[in-house]
Design an enzyme around this catalytic site. Structure first.
Site, PDB file in Angstrom:
ATOM      1  N   CYS A  82       0.830  -1.213   0.000  1.00 16.64           N
ATOM      2  CA  CYS A  82       0.000   0.000   0.000  1.00 16.64           C
ATOM      3  C   CYS A  82       0.869   1.269   0.000  1.00 16.64           C
ATOM      4  CB  CYS A  82      -0.988  -0.052   1.160  1.00 16.64           C
ATOM      5  SG  CYS A  82      -2.417   0.999   0.861  1.00 16.64           S
ATOM      6  N   HIS A 173      -3.155  -5.322   1.628  1.00 10.16           N
ATOM      7  CA  HIS A 173      -2.521  -5.507   2.946  1.00 10.16           C
ATOM      8  C   HIS A 173      -2.471  -6.970   3.392  1.00 10.16           C
ATOM      9  CE1 HIS A 173      -2.267  -1.266   4.233  1.00 10.16           C
ATOM     10  NE2 HIS A 173      -3.290  -1.107   3.414  1.00 10.16           N
ATOM     11  N   GLU A 175      -0.572  -8.213   5.457  1.00  9.14           N
ATOM     12  CA  GLU A 175      -0.238  -8.263   6.902  1.00  9.14           C
ATOM     13  C   GLU A 175      -1.490  -8.190   7.771  1.00  9.14           C
ATOM     14  OE1 GLU A 175      -0.029  -5.691   5.004  1.00  9.14           O
ATOM     15  OE2 GLU A 175      -0.435  -3.841   6.102  1.00  9.14           O
TER      16      GLU A 175
HETATM   17  N1  GLN Z   1      -3.216   6.371   0.775  1.00 15.44           N
HETATM   18  C1  GLN Z   1      -2.050   6.088   1.504  1.00 15.44           C
HETATM   19  C2  GLN Z   1      -0.848   6.755   0.886  1.00 15.44           C
HETATM   20  O1  GLN Z   1      -0.795   6.974  -0.293  1.00 15.44           O
HETATM   21  C3  GLN Z   1      -1.822   4.594   1.585  1.00 15.44           C
HETATM   22  C4  GLN Z   1      -2.914   3.939   2.388  1.00 15.44           C
HETATM   23  C5  GLN Z   1      -2.478   2.719   3.119  1.00 15.44           C
HETATM   24  O2  GLN Z   1      -1.294   2.406   3.184  1.00 15.44           O
HETATM   25  N2  GLN Z   1      -3.421   2.017   3.681  1.00 15.44           N
HETATM   26  O3  GLN Z   1       0.080   7.055   1.590  1.00 15.44           O
END
Ligand code: GLN
Length: 195
Positions: A82, A173, A175
């Site tokens: 992410c 995610h 994790e």
């Molecule tokens: N939107 C976040 C970013 O760009 C990432 C979101 C997340 O890691 N759950 O930093």
């Protein structure tokens, strides 16, 4: 012995730490997971995990602390989820500090706001996996001329997991599940890369 470092700056750090520990146990290999915060600690690692969180915040700290330089100089394999995926990208739709070691371009918060988070059954390689998407980035583009790029997972015609050399970027995610499959995959890649 290999050391997997979980970058402990901001975001879902403890979840990555716990699941990496489990993955190492399942693989039954001589490895250790460490929580790392500074460049000298990162330098001791054979692989680094960058969690979800706020990529703008993590990006600022990694450049301020010279962690980006260490990772690039030592070519340490990175697994980013992410926000971690955002940081691995060369380019995003936002003006922010990046690690930028993968030839990919991503769009942040591509599926909407926090309330638009969702969970879906997906495939990672040939394996069923449970994808948890929280303000996930999407992959806008990647450099097709790069022969070391491999698509690991797609969902709704979007690439949600991609690998380049020893680095892996995932928009969801793993994790936040109990499934160690993707963490085991990264650790096995690290083993290959340090050979
Ligand atoms: N939107 C976040 C970013 O760009 C990432 C979101 C997340 O890691 N759950 O930093």
């Amino acid at each position: 012995m290999i050391v997997i470092g979980v970058l402990n700056l901001q975001g879902a750090v403890s979840e990555h730490y716990g699941i990496t520990k489990k993955a190492i146990k399942n693989l039954n290999i001589n490895a250790e997971v460490k929580s790392v915060r500074y460049a000298d600690e990162v330098a001791e690692c054979d692989g680094i995990i960058i969690s979800g969180g706020e990529s703008t915040v993590i990006g600022k700290i990694i450049t301020r602390r010279g962690i980006d330089k260490t990772i690039k100089e030592k070519k340490i394999p990175v697994f980013g989820t992410c926000a971690g995926m955002v940081l691995l990208a060369k380019k995003t739709n936002f003006d922010q500090e990046l690690l930028g070691i993968m030839d990919i371009e991503v769009i942040r918060n591509s599926y909407g706001r926090q309330v638009d988070s969702f969970e879906k059954k997906i495939k990672f390689l040939d394996r069923d996996f449970f994808g948890v998407f929280i303000r996930a980035p999407s992959l806008k583009d990647y450099d097709e001329s790069k022969k070391d790029i491999e698509i690991l997972s797609e969902f709704n015609n979007e690439i949600i997991a991609i690998k380049q050399g020893c680095n892996i970027a995932i928009s969801f995610h793993p994790e936040l599940t109990d499934d160690t499959f993707i963490h085991e995959y990264f650790i096995k890649e690290v083993l290959k890369c340090v050979e």
